[in-house]
Design an enzyme around this catalytic site. Structure first.
Site, PDB file in Angstrom:
ATOM      1  CE  LYS A 127      32.254  62.500  51.244  1.00  0.00           C
ATOM      2  NZ  LYS A 127      33.033  61.442  50.103  1.00  0.00           N
ATOM      3  CG  ASN A 128      33.144  58.555  52.937  1.00  0.00           C
ATOM      4  OD1 ASN A 128      33.428  59.155  51.777  1.00  0.00           O
ATOM      5  ND2 ASN A 128      34.400  58.603  53.590  1.00  0.00           N
ATOM      6  CB  CYS A 181      42.305  61.372  43.379  1.00  0.00           C
ATOM      7  SG  CYS A 181      41.778  61.406  45.023  1.00  0.00           S
ATOM      8  NE  ARG A 238      42.069  57.882  47.585  1.00  0.00           N
ATOM      9  CZ  ARG A 238      40.670  58.633  47.527  1.00  0.00           C
ATOM     10  NH1 ARG A 238      40.136  59.420  47.331  1.00  0.00           N
ATOM     11  NH2 ARG A 238      39.849  57.918  48.497  1.00  0.00           N
ATOM     12  CG  ASP A 253      38.471  61.125  54.968  1.00  0.00           C
ATOM     13  OD1 ASP A 253      39.509  61.337  54.136  1.00  0.00           O
ATOM     14  OD2 ASP A 253      37.055  60.514  54.778  1.00  0.00           O
ATOM     15  NE  ARG A 305      33.981  65.197  45.875  1.00  0.00           N
ATOM     16  CZ  ARG A 305      34.832  64.264  46.617  1.00  0.00           C
ATOM     17  NH1 ARG A 305      35.961  64.867  45.834  1.00  0.00           N
ATOM     18  NH2 ARG A 305      34.928  63.628  46.907  1.00  0.00           N
TER      19      ARG A 305
HETATM   20  C1  UD1 Z   1      37.779  56.209  51.987  1.00  0.00           C
HETATM   21  C2  UD1 Z   1      37.124  56.866  51.576  1.00  0.00           C
HETATM   22  C3  UD1 Z   1      37.979  58.583  52.340  1.00  0.00           C
HETATM   23  C4  UD1 Z   1      39.177  57.352  53.398  1.00  0.00           C
HETATM   24  C5  UD1 Z   1      40.026  56.207  52.786  1.00  0.00           C
HETATM   25  C6  UD1 Z   1      40.786  56.591  54.358  1.00  0.00           C
HETATM   26  C7  UD1 Z   1      34.873  56.728  50.834  1.00  0.00           C
HETATM   27  C8  UD1 Z   1      33.776  56.522  49.958  1.00  0.00           C
HETATM   28  N1  UD1 Z   1      35.795  56.995  50.885  1.00  0.00           N
HETATM   29  O1  UD1 Z   1      38.273  55.768  50.026  1.00  0.00           O
HETATM   30  O2  UD1 Z   1      36.809  58.647  52.556  1.00  0.00           O
HETATM   31  O3  UD1 Z   1      39.961  58.539  53.383  1.00  0.00           O
HETATM   32  O4  UD1 Z   1      38.702  55.354  52.854  1.00  0.00           O
HETATM   33  O5  UD1 Z   1      39.895  55.808  55.409  1.00  0.00           O
HETATM   34  O6  UD1 Z   1      34.485  55.213  51.862  1.00  0.00           O
HETATM   35  N2  UD1 Z   1      44.673  51.270  47.439  1.00  0.00           N
HETATM   36  C9  UD1 Z   1      46.204  50.541  46.769  1.00  0.00           C
HETATM   37  N3  UD1 Z   1      44.943  50.126  45.930  1.00  0.00           N
HETATM   38  C10 UD1 Z   1      43.490  49.446  46.581  1.00  0.00           C
HETATM   39  C11 UD1 Z   1      42.717  49.685  47.258  1.00  0.00           C
HETATM   40  C12 UD1 Z   1      43.357  51.437  47.930  1.00  0.00           C
HETATM   41  O7  UD1 Z   1      46.423  50.948  46.929  1.00  0.00           O
HETATM   42  O8  UD1 Z   1      42.794  48.871  45.388  1.00  0.00           O
HETATM   43  C13 UD1 Z   1      45.575  52.324  48.805  1.00  0.00           C
HETATM   44  C14 UD1 Z   1      45.031  54.607  47.871  1.00  0.00           C
HETATM   45  O9  UD1 Z   1      45.826  54.505  47.459  1.00  0.00           O
HETATM   46  C15 UD1 Z   1      45.367  54.492  49.883  1.00  0.00           C
HETATM   47  C16 UD1 Z   1      44.531  53.107  50.780  1.00  0.00           C
HETATM   48  O10 UD1 Z   1      45.192  52.163  50.303  1.00  0.00           O
HETATM   49  O11 UD1 Z   1      46.555  54.744  50.055  1.00  0.00           O
HETATM   50  C17 UD1 Z   1      43.123  53.765  51.327  1.00  0.00           C
HETATM   51  O12 UD1 Z   1      42.830  53.796  50.278  1.00  0.00           O
HETATM   52  P1  UD1 Z   1      40.821  53.124  50.469  1.00  0.00           P
HETATM   53  O13 UD1 Z   1      40.581  51.917  51.923  1.00  0.00           O
HETATM   54  O14 UD1 Z   1      41.054  51.920  49.432  1.00  0.00           O
HETATM   55  O15 UD1 Z   1      40.625  54.387  50.347  1.00  0.00           O
HETATM   56  P2  UD1 Z   1      38.947  54.515  49.729  1.00  0.00           P
HETATM   57  O16 UD1 Z   1      38.049  53.249  49.900  1.00  0.00           O
HETATM   58  O17 UD1 Z   1      39.543  55.152  48.062  1.00  0.00           O
END
Ligand code: UD1
Length: 421
Positions: free
Chosen positions: A22-23, A118, A123, A308, A400
């Site tokens: 999915k991701n 969320c 996030r 996850d 989902r």
């Molecule tokens: C992706 C995965 C999700 C997984 C996560 C971590 C997808 C669709 N989803 O989510 O299933 O749990 O990676 O492995 O691929 N953060 C910030 N600022 C930003 C971006 C992120 O502070 O601009 C923080 C987030 O709040 C969180 C952490 O970084 O605490 C990890 O986020 P990130 O690696 O970006 O995860 P996603 O891409 O949202």
């Protein structure tokens, strides 16, 4: 609203095919915006999130068609002329933010709603924004929307992420493929889904080095072309089903399963006393005689233990022999499954980002509900181990991210059904 009823039914046995990730797919789909030629994805999982991403792309003017019972997705951005990703779709799924970089690369402009709160934490998107700003975009927040502009196109830059964000790495990597010059992302995320996206972009003509390491270098090219790309297997779905024979007893072969994508998780299971063998078709997981041993788990960015799979691991450790400590370092609010597991008799104490799980002999079935995808499936796993009936509500979370979840569990002999109410 539908619910899932699980009854602890003794050992499970059989084979489960692992779907496409999915991701990975949610990162690959927006890549279509980078070219006017068709992008065809194969091994696509049949999930509500993929449907949401399809709706989002359509709203941007992308033509989409789903073939072979949804396992092939043909995308064409030739007529895609809308740079606006509306709140109505983005709020349903945070990964919608992955259109930001590609829209900006395509139109020199993007207006993308912020996803909003969320269940598993705040996030924010600051890393995505600062990365794209480093490429020359001007980005402002107005009325809940990010307004991004790069009227003269994007330019390669050296970017140091403050944290290895998966989504930010994907957004910036996509935007940089057609930027002028060279982009270097330092402290890039290394997840297999990033490697898969880089493979697809490379098949489309992008020049990318270092995906899978913490330094990715992208040499901008004038244009990308069409490609056909198979989505990598879903390591999180795989890890989830690997736990079925561990909680319930028995053995299960994950068809298409890959140990190399889940090394740290496999090591933890082995420490707990699980046998994992690579086979010609995937991975065979078997619970050995005797109790599961308590283990300590700390979630980390790849290649560390995946956040996850933390909820599912907690379900397992609830009946382990001894006390386990689980530390969640990625999301600040990702223990919502703990109170539900406690309703089933688990002994869990939460203290900030740490959960102390004292193994109990037996969980007991109960009505439970969860507020996110992985938490929901952890309750099914707990139900497999429990005595009596567990009713998991809010099944839409599972839709989902888990394709044919009931069918897959039934295929290994689990007593599970979905009921409509
Ligand atoms: C992706 C995965 C999700 C997984 C996560 C971590 C997808 C669709 N989803 O989510 O299933 O749990 O990676 O492995 O691929 N953060 C910030 N600022 C930003 C971006 C992120 O502070 O601009 C923080 C987030 O709040 C969180 C952490 O970084 O605490 C990890 O986020 P990130 O690696 O970006 O995860 P996603 O891409 O949202």
């Amino acid at each position: 609203m539908d619910s899932i009823v699980v009854k602890g039914n003794g050992p499970v046995k059989g084979k489960i095919p692992v779907a496409g990730a999915k991701n990975a797919c949610l990162g690959l789909m927006p890549a279509t915006l980078l070219s006017d030629e068709p992008l065809t994805l194969t091994n696509v999982p049949r999930l509500a999130d993929i449907e949401t991403a399809t709706q989002l792309l359509r709203s941007l003017g992308v033509e989409t068609s789903s073939l072979q019972d949804g396992q092939v997705l043909a995308l064409s951005s030739q007529g895609a002329d809308n740079p606006l990703a509306h709140y109505d779709i983005v709020r349903k799924m945070r990964a919608s933010n992955l259109v930001l970089g590609p829209l900006l690369a395509r139109h020199g402009k993007a207006i993308v709603s912020l996803p909003g709160g969320c269940a598993i934490g705040a996030r924010p998107m600051d890393i995505h924004v600062s990365g794209l700003e480093a490429l020359g975009a001007r980005i402002e927040l107005k009325d809940g929307y990010l307004h991004a502009e790069a009227p003269n196109g994007l330019k390669g830059a050296q970017i140091d992420f403050r944290f290895a964000s998966v989504g930010a790495t994907e957004n910036v990597m996509m935007a940089a493929t057609t930027a002028k010059g060279t982009t270097v992302i330092n402290n890039a995320a290394r997840e297999p889904e990033i490697v898969d996206l880089a493979r697809c972009l490379t098949a489309m003509g992008a020049q990318i080095d270092g995906a899978g390491t913490d330094r990715i270098e992208i040499q901008g090219v004038d244009r990308l072309h069409g490609a056909t790309h198979p989505v990598v297997v879903d390591r999180i779905e795989q890890g989830t089903y690997m736990l079925a024979p561990v909680v319930a007893g028995g053995d299960v072969e994950l068809i298409g399963g890959r140990r190399d994508l889940l090394q740290s998780f496999c090591e933890k299971l082995e420490e707990a006393g699980v046998s994992i063998t690579e086979t010609a078709d995937g991975l065979l997981v078997k619970r050995q005689d005797g109790p599961i041993r308590a283990v300590d788990v700390r979630t980390e960015v790849y290649p560390g233990f995946p956040t996850d799979l933390q909820a599912q691991m907690m379900a397992l450790l609830s009946t382990a022999d001894g006390t386990s400590v689980l530390e969640e370092t990625i999301f600040e609010n990702r223990f919502m499954h703990a109170p539900e597991l406690m309703r089933m008799g688990a002994d869990i104490e939460i203290n900030g980002a740490t959960a102390t799980v004292r193994g109990v002999k037996q969980l007991k079935g109960a009505p439970v509900m969860a507020t996110d995808l992985r938490a929901s499936v952890s309750l099914i796993l707990a139900g497999l181990a429990a005595e009596g009936e567990t009713i998991v509500s809010r099944v839409y979370h599972l839709d989902r991210g888990y394709e044919h979840v009931v069918r897959k569990f039934r295929g290994i002999g689990a007593n599970i059904e979905r009921i409509s109410s």
